[in-house]
Design a protein around this motif. Structure first.
Motif, PDB file in Angstrom:
ATOM      1  N   ASP A 165      25.612   5.130  -5.055  1.00  0.00           N
ATOM      2  CA  ASP A 165      25.578   6.111  -3.966  1.00  0.00           C
ATOM      3  C   ASP A 165      24.346   7.016  -4.048  1.00  0.00           C
ATOM      4  OD1 ASP A 165      27.998   5.173  -2.906  1.00  0.00           O
ATOM      5  OD2 ASP A 165      29.143   6.398  -4.311  1.00  0.00           O
ATOM      6  N   ALA A 166      24.093   7.561  -5.225  1.00  0.00           N
ATOM      7  CA  ALA A 166      22.943   8.466  -5.357  1.00  0.00           C
ATOM      8  C   ALA A 166      21.646   7.680  -5.207  1.00  0.00           C
ATOM      9  CB  ALA A 166      22.992   9.193  -6.699  1.00  0.00           C
TER      10      ALA A 166
ATOM     11  N   LEU B  38      21.291   5.070  -3.335  1.00  0.00           N
ATOM     12  CA  LEU B  38      21.167   4.813  -1.893  1.00  0.00           C
ATOM     13  C   LEU B  38      20.422   5.939  -1.175  1.00  0.00           C
ATOM     14  CD1 LEU B  38      24.526   3.259  -0.681  1.00  0.00           C
ATOM     15  CD2 LEU B  38      22.249   2.545   0.032  1.00  0.00           C
ATOM     16  N   ALA B  39      20.608   7.147  -1.642  1.00  0.00           N
ATOM     17  CA  ALA B  39      19.910   8.273  -1.007  1.00  0.00           C
ATOM     18  C   ALA B  39      18.400   8.057  -1.084  1.00  0.00           C
ATOM     19  CB  ALA B  39      20.307   9.588  -1.677  1.00  0.00           C
ATOM     20  N   THR B  40      17.927   7.554  -2.226  1.00  0.00           N
ATOM     21  CA  THR B  40      16.494   7.259  -2.374  1.00  0.00           C
ATOM     22  C   THR B  40      16.071   6.210  -1.345  1.00  0.00           C
ATOM     23  OG1 THR B  40      16.671   7.684  -4.753  1.00  0.00           O
ATOM     24  CG2 THR B  40      14.712   6.492  -4.002  1.00  0.00           C
TER      25      THR B  40
ATOM     26  N   LEU C 211      17.568   5.378   1.480  1.00  0.00           N
ATOM     27  CA  LEU C 211      17.678   5.937   2.836  1.00  0.00           C
ATOM     28  C   LEU C 211      16.441   6.769   3.154  1.00  0.00           C
ATOM     29  CD1 LEU C 211      21.330   7.258   3.307  1.00  0.00           C
ATOM     30  CD2 LEU C 211      20.104   5.715   4.838  1.00  0.00           C
TER      31      LEU C 211
END
Lengths: 311, 311
Positions: A91-92, A94-96, A98
């Motif tokens: 999840d964290a 994925l932020a990168t 995104l």
């Protein structure tokens, strides 16, 4: 200035020592992007992120890639849609992806986004993708008519299909990212990190001008063998080197690098191979290269700096 | 077949009752997409998702939107990059947006993706976006020279700036999604869900052909007032109706819908207004319209079906 050519985990572990051994802002890291892939519409850069997260002290200590204390809620929810989720993105993490994807769609180059991301992670060393163009490392396997992208062979197929050839799609038309050739021309020293010679260092060498620039500076180039006692520390190097005619040993690495690399650091486990390495025309230095912790990484980095005559 | 015109939470709560009161596969829901927005490069459809998650029994029972037991790991990690994260998207919710965005980029229409998503959530009612074209509900506020997107006014500015005008950018050139006009023409009954008349039902009415189709079927159209005792149950309807000259009461709703709606269901709290509603030429039915739980939703749906003469 120091230039480092880097792949993923092995390079990241070496670099975490290098930033402790010398001034981080003097380090210019050229990172392989041949393994980059689009997953769920997001631009994922495995090697850039492994190096970034490791230098930020936030990588997963067990895997060496991905973030520590990661959760996989988005992937679990994506399973509902039947989307292929064999490449598990946290999840964290994925932020990168995104953020990167959004910036690329807005017209930023991968170099620019990489600087933004490394700034956000407060990394002082300069990280640069090898190119802002799309290069794809493709793996040809026995019995398949067309090659598959590296991540598919590595993650989905778990390196099982035997390799017959490797190619870097797009490399011949790609340009090294801004600053890369200049950095190679002016560097006090150029370090080839202990990364997979075929699919981590190979794509960087395949970019127009890079290998020539290295040959030109051969006496300033020092490599660290990623192969210890005939096997890679981590990753599939053995499954790629053998089929491509590169002996799976530090001698094979020396032979592959000999035209552009004047010094190779090999592990104490390979002390008996010093003569064979030097027979390739490459000066051989023996050291503890297994980077079991940050202290070991730093010690190796200090030795490399000393052998490279960097004060 | 039943057609329902729907916005977000109010519609979702009514529809969860409707699918219990009649055969779900007979229900064709036309959902507002005027509030759709791109966040972090992802195509977010707040109303479609509120209805989907609610019908799947997976919505957050407290907010009515988003998923139950949601986490916000990706948003927390995005904060590092300074990306605007005022629109908080949950991790499992993000999977929906990732899937949708990826499919849209691959060339699927929003209708097609919506079917895929509702199938994945095992929803039997047919959910259709009002249009596959981009329509943006824009809010003009006092003291600002240009209007802002609805989510910015609603979420970022918390409905504080006072509204002077509302427009539906792109609506006049948009086409209703495939099947919408046919459904309106052939429906046994058309239900206007208890949604915001201005920004939930308004964008649907603004699509070429929709209002005319409703006027044509006026005797089959039954609405439920979203306004109870002079206030919306949830959401900012009061802040939008008043400034646009629509009285914030079930009478104001009746007046706004009178040309295409023959029956309006109002709450027991507004029993005294039956005469005023009927003075608009709209038959008025009094009922308990506050959908405090699924049972209340179902009871209201059964009453609407009865009043609409649906067997």
């Amino acid at each position: 200035m120091l230039v480092a050519l880097a792949g993923g985990v092995g390079a990241a572990r070496f670099l975490r020592g290098l930033v402790r051994a010398t001034e981080p802002s003097d380090i210019f890291v050229v990172v392989n992007t041949g393994d980059d892939e689009i997953f769920h519409g997001l631009h994922v850069c495995p090697d850039l992120d492994s190096v970034t997260y490791t230098l930020a002290g936030k990588s997963n200590p067990e895997t060496g890639w991905g973030l520590a204390n990661e959760t996989f809620r988005v992937m679990e929810a994506l399973d509902r849609f039947g989307a292929p989720t064999w490449f598990r993105l946290g999840d964290a993490d994925l932020a990168t992806h995104l953020y990167r994807t959004q910036r690329l769609h807005a017209g930023a180059t991968l170099s620019e986004v990489t600087t933004e991301i490394t700034n956000a992670f407060e990394i002082e060393a300069r990280l640069v993708p090898m190119t802002n163009d799309r290069v794809s490392t493709m793996i040809q396997t026995a019995g398949n008519t067309s090659p598959m992208p590296m991540q598919e062979w590595f993650v989905l197929h778990q390196t099982r299909p035997s390799v017959t050839a490797v190619s870097f799609e797009g490399a011949s038309l790609a340009r090294p990212a801004p600053g890369v050739l200049d950095a190679l021309e002016t560097a006090d020293s150029i370090i080839v990190c202990p990364s997979n010679p075929v699919i981590s260092i190979g794509p960087i060498l395949a970019l127009p001008g890079v290998r020539d620039a290295l040959v030109e500076r051969r006496d300033r180039v020092i490599g660290i063998s990623p192969i210890i006692a005939g096997a890679p520390v981590k990753g599939p190097a053995d499954k790629l080197m053998g089929p491509l005619g590169i002996e799976v040993s530090c001698v094979g690495v020396a032979r592959a690098y000999a035209d552009f690399c004047s010094t190779l650091v090999v592990d104490v486990a390979d002390a008996a191979l010093v003569g064979a390495v030097e027979a390739q025309g490459v000066r051989c230095v023996v050291a503890h290269t297994l980077m079991t912790d940050e202290g070991a990484s730093e010690a190796l980095a200090r030795l490399v700096l000393k052998e490279a005559n960097v004060p």
